[in-house]
Design an enzyme around this catalytic site. Structure first.
Site, short mmCIF file in Angstrom:
data_model
loop_
_atom_site.label_atom_id
_atom_site.label_comp_id
_atom_site.label_asym_id
_atom_site.label_seq_id
_atom_site.Cartn_x
_atom_site.Cartn_y
_atom_site.Cartn_z
N TYR A 176 0.80 -1.23 0.00
CA TYR A 176 0.00 0.00 0.00
C TYR A 176 0.83 1.28 0.00
O TYR A 176 0.49 2.25 -0.71
CB TYR A 176 -1.00 -0.02 1.15
CG TYR A 176 -2.23 -0.85 0.81
CD1 TYR A 176 -3.31 -0.27 0.16
CD2 TYR A 176 -2.28 -2.21 1.09
CE1 TYR A 176 -4.43 -1.02 -0.19
CE2 TYR A 176 -3.39 -2.96 0.74
CZ TYR A 176 -4.45 -2.37 0.10
OH TYR A 176 -5.54 -3.12 -0.26
N GLU B 104 -9.04 -6.63 4.51
CA GLU B 104 -8.32 -7.75 3.89
C GLU B 104 -7.65 -8.64 4.92
O GLU B 104 -7.55 -9.86 4.72
CB GLU B 104 -7.31 -7.20 2.89
CG GLU B 104 -7.99 -6.62 1.64
CD GLU B 104 -7.09 -5.73 0.80
OE1 GLU B 104 -5.85 -5.79 0.99
OE2 GLU B 104 -7.62 -4.98 -0.05
#
Length: 402
Positions: free
Chosen positions: A95, A137
């Site tokens: 990310y 997630e």
């Protein structure tokens, strides 16, 4: 928590993202793969080449900006994307790379309009959005690993059977190489294969819908061979599976995922409508309903180019002869001389009005033009949105007609 000032700055960029979103995300992917080519082991190269992935990301960025003051509103979309991220083994450490590259792409495309204030606000906003993804997630990874027969990351499966379903579609029956149990799944979900065909520099990942009801000691996927057509190159993974993969070939697989699933609590009539290889999740749903809801009326409508490309026809015919609650219809776009079908051409509004109950739950899958047409026809029949369910192959698109 984001400050009110940050929220206001990000929301002020919404019109800019509407105009320049795809240009920004196209630049993003170019920068990402230039500086981090190892990520080509994760992303679908074909979707990049065809512009599908930048378009999907632009929609996601736009939605996040529009709802930055209430991120809970985009949780359903985050969950859909999160399933694909978990299936691709995308991890928290990816990310920051994405965030840094996205901000650089904004600066490049917007130029002086990307003021330090805007970039700083978007940096803070991206951190908040990334935290939502990472948290959701993480739960998905844990759930997949904790399922009976479940696992995290990749697990080796062996092709146990390879069955030709039509001239362009083949089913593959996959069993775990370790001989252990496999996790259950919901009809409509998919598994993800990671393969590296000979001569390829990077791994290629593909999502394939599971095409049989849960409860078997195998996973069945039913794959269309994407041949070169009108300048569009052949599908790397599908042609490899059809032409090189054999019984005994080992494949790396991630656990079942996906949000396009059958509501097995509903007892409304069910309409399953598919085009081409879009029948794969429909068959899993059909088999499940016939097994578990024998009193539920089902209409199965399948559209194919012609009889030679119609997969699983004998299987559906056998189910229809065995289960009186099932009615099956076939539409061929270009029927050949020996073909028998209920309509030549396309599924149209008159055909649907004659064959399905407007009070049914509708599920459909197939090429985007096919789905746009079906969606439009269902709207004309005044079917409410909460009874219309569909699945895109590849990055999430839109059924809106421009």
């Amino acid at each position: 928590m984001l400050s009110q000032h940050t929220i206001e700055v990000v929301k002020s960029t919404v019109p800019v993202l509407e105009t320049h979103g795809t240009a920004i995300t196209t630049a993003f992917y170019q920068k990402l793969f230039h500086h981090h080519p190892e990520l080509l082991n994760i992303f679908n190269h074909a979707n990049q080449r065809e512009g599908k992935q930048p378009f999907a990301l632009a929609n996601a960025v736009y939605a996040a900006a529009a709802h930055i003051d209430r991120l809970e509103a985009i949780v359903p979309v985050v969950k859909q994307i999160g399933h694909k991220h978990r299936a691709l083994n995308i991890l928290p450490e990816h990310y920051p790379i994405v965030g840094e590259t996205l901000l650089a792409a904004m600066k490049e495309v917007l130029g002086d309009a990307a003021t330090p204030e805007i970039i700083e606000a978007w940096g803070e906003a991206y951190g908040a959005i990334a935290d939502v993804f990472i948290g959701i997630e993480a739960d998905m990874y844990q759930q997949a690993a904790n399922e009976t027969g479940g696992w995290s990351g990749y697990r080796n499966f062996v092709i146990d059977r390879k069955v030709e379903e039509s001239s362009v579609i083949t089913s593959f029956y996959l069993v775990p190489q370790d001989g252990g149990e496999i996790s259950a799944y919901e009809p409509g979900q998919y598994i993800t294969l990671r393969v590296k065909p000979e001569g390829e520099t990077y791994y290629h990942n593909r999502h394939y819908s599971l095409s049989s009801a849960p409860g078997q000691p195998y996973y069945r996927i039913t794959v269309k061979r994407e041949d070169e057509l009108e300048g569009k190159p052949a599908g790397i993974v599908s042609t490899w599976l059809h032409r090189q993969a054999e019984v005994g070939t080992v494949l790396e697989v991630t656990a079942p995922a996906g949000t396009f699933t059958l509501d097995t609590d509903s007892d409304l009539p069910l309409a399953l409508i598919s085009g081409g290889v879009g029948l794969t999740p429909m068959v899993a749903m059909l088999e499940t309903v016939l097994l578990n809801q024998p009193g539920r009326k089902v209409t199965f409508i399948h559209a194919a180019k012609c009889g030679s490309q119609h997969a699983m026809k004998s299987h559906i015919d056998a189910l229809a002869s065995k289960h009186p609650q099932l009615t099956s219809y076939v539409i061929y776009e270009q029927p050949e001389s020996e073909d028998q079908c209920h309509q030549a051409g396309y599924i149209d509004l008159d055909f649907l009005r004659k064959t399905v109950d407007a009070k049914a739950d509708f599920y459909f899958c197939g090429p985007v033009p096919f789905m746009r047409a079906v969606n439009s026809q269902l709207k004309s029949m005044e079917v409410p949105s909460d009874r219309i369910h569909y699945e895109f192959f590849g990055p999430a698109g839109t059924l809106k007609i421009n």
